[in-house]
Write a protein that holds these residues in place. Structure first.
Motif, PDB file in Angstrom:
ATOM      1  N   PRO A 259       0.809  -1.216   0.000  1.00  0.00           N
ATOM      2  CA  PRO A 259       0.000   0.000   0.000  1.00  0.00           C
ATOM      3  C   PRO A 259       0.842   1.265   0.000  1.00  0.00           C
ATOM      4  O   PRO A 259       1.949   1.280   0.517  1.00  0.00           O
ATOM      5  CB  PRO A 259      -0.810  -0.093   1.293  1.00  0.00           C
ATOM      6  N   SER A 260       0.281   2.290  -0.601  1.00  0.00           N
ATOM      7  CA  SER A 260       0.911   3.595  -0.569  1.00  0.00           C
ATOM      8  C   SER A 260       1.118   3.996   0.889  1.00  0.00           C
ATOM      9  O   SER A 260       0.222   3.821   1.725  1.00  0.00           O
ATOM     10  CB  SER A 260      -0.022   4.587  -1.265  1.00  0.00           C
ATOM     11  N   GLY A 261       2.295   4.501   1.218  1.00  0.00           N
ATOM     12  CA  GLY A 261       2.577   4.969   2.581  1.00  0.00           C
ATOM     13  C   GLY A 261       3.133   3.896   3.496  1.00  0.00           C
ATOM     14  O   GLY A 261       3.515   4.180   4.630  1.00  0.00           O
ATOM     15  N   VAL A 262       3.246   2.648   3.007  1.00  0.00           N
ATOM     16  CA  VAL A 262       3.731   1.568   3.881  1.00  0.00           C
ATOM     17  C   VAL A 262       5.237   1.705   4.122  1.00  0.00           C
ATOM     18  O   VAL A 262       5.774   1.164   5.095  1.00  0.00           O
ATOM     19  CB  VAL A 262       3.385   0.174   3.290  1.00  0.00           C
ATOM     20  N   GLY A 263       5.914   2.435   3.206  1.00  0.00           N
ATOM     21  CA  GLY A 263       7.360   2.643   3.398  1.00  0.00           C
ATOM     22  C   GLY A 263       8.216   1.996   2.319  1.00  0.00           C
ATOM     23  O   GLY A 263       9.416   1.812   2.503  1.00  0.00           O
ATOM     24  N   LYS A 264       7.628   1.696   1.163  1.00  0.00           N
ATOM     25  CA  LYS A 264       8.385   1.028   0.089  1.00  0.00           C
ATOM     26  C   LYS A 264       9.593   1.876  -0.342  1.00  0.00           C
ATOM     27  O   LYS A 264      10.703   1.371  -0.420  1.00  0.00           O
ATOM     28  CB  LYS A 264       7.482   0.752  -1.132  1.00  0.00           C
ATOM     29  N   SER A 265       9.336   3.164  -0.633  1.00  0.00           N
ATOM     30  CA  SER A 265      10.449   4.015  -1.089  1.00  0.00           C
ATOM     31  C   SER A 265      11.533   4.092  -0.025  1.00  0.00           C
ATOM     32  O   SER A 265      12.721   4.047  -0.338  1.00  0.00           O
ATOM     33  CB  SER A 265       9.975   5.438  -1.386  1.00  0.00           C
ATOM     34  N   THR A 266      11.104   4.202   1.238  1.00  0.00           N
ATOM     35  CA  THR A 266      12.072   4.345   2.336  1.00  0.00           C
ATOM     36  C   THR A 266      12.962   3.109   2.428  1.00  0.00           C
ATOM     37  O   THR A 266      14.190   3.231   2.498  1.00  0.00           O
ATOM     38  CB  THR A 266      11.311   4.550   3.677  1.00  0.00           C
TER      39      THR A 266
ATOM     40  N   ARG B 194       1.375   6.962   8.964  1.00  0.00           N
ATOM     41  CA  ARG B 194       2.494   7.235   8.043  1.00  0.00           C
ATOM     42  C   ARG B 194       2.042   8.084   6.853  1.00  0.00           C
ATOM     43  O   ARG B 194       2.750   9.002   6.439  1.00  0.00           O
ATOM     44  CB  ARG B 194       3.110   5.912   7.537  1.00  0.00           C
TER      45      ARG B 194
ATOM     46  N   ARG C 159       3.492  11.804   6.301  1.00  0.00           N
ATOM     47  CA  ARG C 159       4.280  12.107   5.104  1.00  0.00           C
ATOM     48  C   ARG C 159       3.884  13.477   4.552  1.00  0.00           C
ATOM     49  O   ARG C 159       4.700  14.193   3.991  1.00  0.00           O
ATOM     50  CB  ARG C 159       4.073  11.010   4.052  1.00  0.00           C
TER      51      ARG C 159
ATOM     52  N   ASN D 265       6.899  -4.049   7.303  1.00  0.00           N
ATOM     53  CA  ASN D 265       7.786  -2.905   7.565  1.00  0.00           C
ATOM     54  C   ASN D 265       7.476  -2.328   8.944  1.00  0.00           C
ATOM     55  O   ASN D 265       6.822  -1.307   9.077  1.00  0.00           O
ATOM     56  CB  ASN D 265       7.632  -1.840   6.478  1.00  0.00           C
ATOM     57  N   ASP D 266       7.966  -3.030   9.985  1.00  0.00           N
ATOM     58  CA  ASP D 266       7.819  -2.487  11.345  1.00  0.00           C
ATOM     59  C   ASP D 266       8.928  -1.466  11.572  1.00  0.00           C
ATOM     60  O   ASP D 266       8.676  -0.295  11.801  1.00  0.00           O
ATOM     61  CB  ASP D 266       7.802  -3.597  12.400  1.00  0.00           C
ATOM     62  N   THR D 267      10.185  -1.929  11.442  1.00  0.00           N
ATOM     63  CA  THR D 267      11.285  -0.951  11.416  1.00  0.00           C
ATOM     64  C   THR D 267      11.975  -1.086  10.063  1.00  0.00           C
ATOM     65  O   THR D 267      11.967  -2.166   9.462  1.00  0.00           O
ATOM     66  CB  THR D 267      12.342  -1.202  12.521  1.00  0.00           C
ATOM     67  N   VAL D 268      12.579   0.017   9.623  1.00  0.00           N
ATOM     68  CA  VAL D 268      13.244   0.015   8.309  1.00  0.00           C
ATOM     69  C   VAL D 268      14.360  -1.025   8.311  1.00  0.00           C
ATOM     70  O   VAL D 268      14.494  -1.829   7.378  1.00  0.00           O
ATOM     71  CB  VAL D 268      13.798   1.430   7.980  1.00  0.00           C
TER      72      VAL D 268
HETATM   73  P1  ADP Z   1       5.603   4.364   0.031  1.00  0.00           P
HETATM   74  O1  ADP Z   1       6.803   4.490  -0.861  1.00  0.00           O
HETATM   75  O2  ADP Z   1       5.261   2.946   0.331  1.00  0.00           O
HETATM   76  O3  ADP Z   1       4.425   5.134  -0.461  1.00  0.00           O
HETATM   77  P2  ADP Z   1       7.163   6.008   1.914  1.00  0.00           P
HETATM   78  O4  ADP Z   1       8.496   5.347   1.818  1.00  0.00           O
HETATM   79  O5  ADP Z   1       6.967   7.314   1.228  1.00  0.00           O
HETATM   80  O6  ADP Z   1       5.992   4.989   1.458  1.00  0.00           O
HETATM   81  O7  ADP Z   1       6.858   6.131   3.474  1.00  0.00           O
HETATM   82  C1  ADP Z   1       5.681   6.774   3.966  1.00  0.00           C
HETATM   83  C2  ADP Z   1       6.010   7.474   5.283  1.00  0.00           C
HETATM   84  O8  ADP Z   1       6.273   6.502   6.299  1.00  0.00           O
HETATM   85  C3  ADP Z   1       7.260   8.362   5.197  1.00  0.00           C
HETATM   86  O9  ADP Z   1       7.015   9.541   5.922  1.00  0.00           O
HETATM   87  C4  ADP Z   1       8.347   7.512   5.854  1.00  0.00           C
HETATM   88  O10 ADP Z   1       9.354   8.310   6.460  1.00  0.00           O
HETATM   89  C5  ADP Z   1       7.556   6.723   6.900  1.00  0.00           C
HETATM   90  N1  ADP Z   1       8.126   5.384   7.190  1.00  0.00           N
HETATM   91  C6  ADP Z   1       8.590   4.466   6.312  1.00  0.00           C
HETATM   92  N2  ADP Z   1       8.992   3.333   6.938  1.00  0.00           N
HETATM   93  C7  ADP Z   1       8.778   3.547   8.258  1.00  0.00           C
HETATM   94  C8  ADP Z   1       8.974   2.750   9.432  1.00  0.00           C
HETATM   95  N3  ADP Z   1       9.475   1.515   9.395  1.00  0.00           N
HETATM   96  N4  ADP Z   1       8.622   3.280  10.628  1.00  0.00           N
HETATM   97  C9  ADP Z   1       8.095   4.540  10.700  1.00  0.00           C
HETATM   98  N5  ADP Z   1       7.880   5.348   9.629  1.00  0.00           N
HETATM   99  C10 ADP Z   1       8.203   4.851   8.421  1.00  0.00           C
END
Ligand code: ADP
Ligand code: 5GP
Length: 222
Positions: free
Chosen positions: A12-19, A132, A136, A167-170
């Motif tokens: 899902p969008s916002g799950v942290g894929k890009s991060t 998240r 963002r 994705n609990d912690t990066v």
């Molecule tokens: P996606 O690419 O899946 O849409 P993002 O990488 O943009 O998601 O992450 C969405 C938000 O969640 C960002 O603000 C990011 O910093 C935060 N985030 C990502 N991974 C984690 C994590 N493990 N714990 C807390 N916050 C996170």
């Protein structure tokens, strides 16, 4: 040379894929991250041809028509697609290739490239996903609700994937991704091919080399 493998990441969008992908790419050099084409406008900080190829609707339609896309889909009002050319070039160079694409696109890739490894990135909980998306700060409240609704739908498809990473912690999520990539290169098909290739380089040569040996012996006795 290692065989290039195709890894498809959805979630899902916002799950942290890009991060987590940013962290993975910083740690590993031989990964090619596929830059998608999209009709979505850039978010603050996003750079054309780095984060996406930002296209007009007409440009995107031309890509579809010329069959330049490995897959494409519409996602909450915008089009997204994977340019096939660079993916194939990187695979031929023996690189691991990562696509960050939504579930419809992932299905198209699975049909065209059955050896692709599909990994679903899940949030630790739904309230955490909403937090998240909100933190963002890139989407209006209405868009966030749309993305949350879509997230539930997408999760229905998670069981069709080869792996689910939470994705609990990066740090933890990146470790799991790395473990999956290493394990996938230990599959019998790739390992046996690798051993056969290494054996072929060391093995005694065939009749040609016997003829060379005879010729050498003949030279030595004259
Ligand atoms: P996606 O690419 O899946 O849409 P993002 O990488 O943009 O998601 O992450 C969405 C938000 O969640 C960002 O603000 C990011 O910093 C935060 N985030 C990502 N991974 C984690 C994590 N493990 N714990 C807390 N916050 C996170
Ligand atoms: P975002 O707008 O948040 O960058 O991305 C929205 C969704 O589009 C994400 O789920 C992302 O994985 C997906 N996406 C990004 N690029 C592509 C692509 O090339 N093809 C498909 N099918 N989905 C994509």
């Amino acid at each position: 040379m290692k065989q290039g493998r195709l890894f498809v990441i959805s979630g899902p969008s916002g799950v942290g894929k890009s991060t987590i992908l940013k962290e993975l790419l910083a740690r590993q050099e031989d990964i090619y991250f596929s830059v998608s084409a999209t009709t979505r406008p850039p978010r603050p900080g996003e750079v054309d041809h780095v984060h996406y190829h930002f296209n007009s609707l007409d440009e995107f339609r031309r890509l579809i028509k010329s069959e330049a896309l490995l897959e494409w889909a519409e996602y909450v009002g915008n089009y997204y697609g994977t340019p096939a050319k660079y993916v194939d070039e990187a695979l031929e160079q023996g690189k691991n290739v990562i696509l960050d694409i939504e579930v419809q696109g992932a299905k198209q890739v699975a049909a065209k490239r059955p050896s692709a490894v599909r990994i679903f990135i899940a949030p630790p909980s739904w309230p955490e996903l909403e937090r998240r998306l909100t933190e963002r700060g890139t989407d209006a409240a209405e868009k966030i609700q749309k993305r949350l609704g879509k997230a539930r739908e997408e999760f229905e498809n998670a069981k069709e994937y080869d792996y689910i990473v939470v994705n609990d912690t990066v740090e933890h999520a990146v470790l799991e991704l790395e473990a999956i990539m290493v394990a996938e290169h230990c599959r019998p098909q790739e390992r046996i091919a690798m051993i056969e290739r290494a054996g072929a380089a060391d093995a005694p040569k065939g009749p040609e080399s016997a003829a060379e040996k005879d010729a050498d012996e003949a030279r030595e006795t004259t």
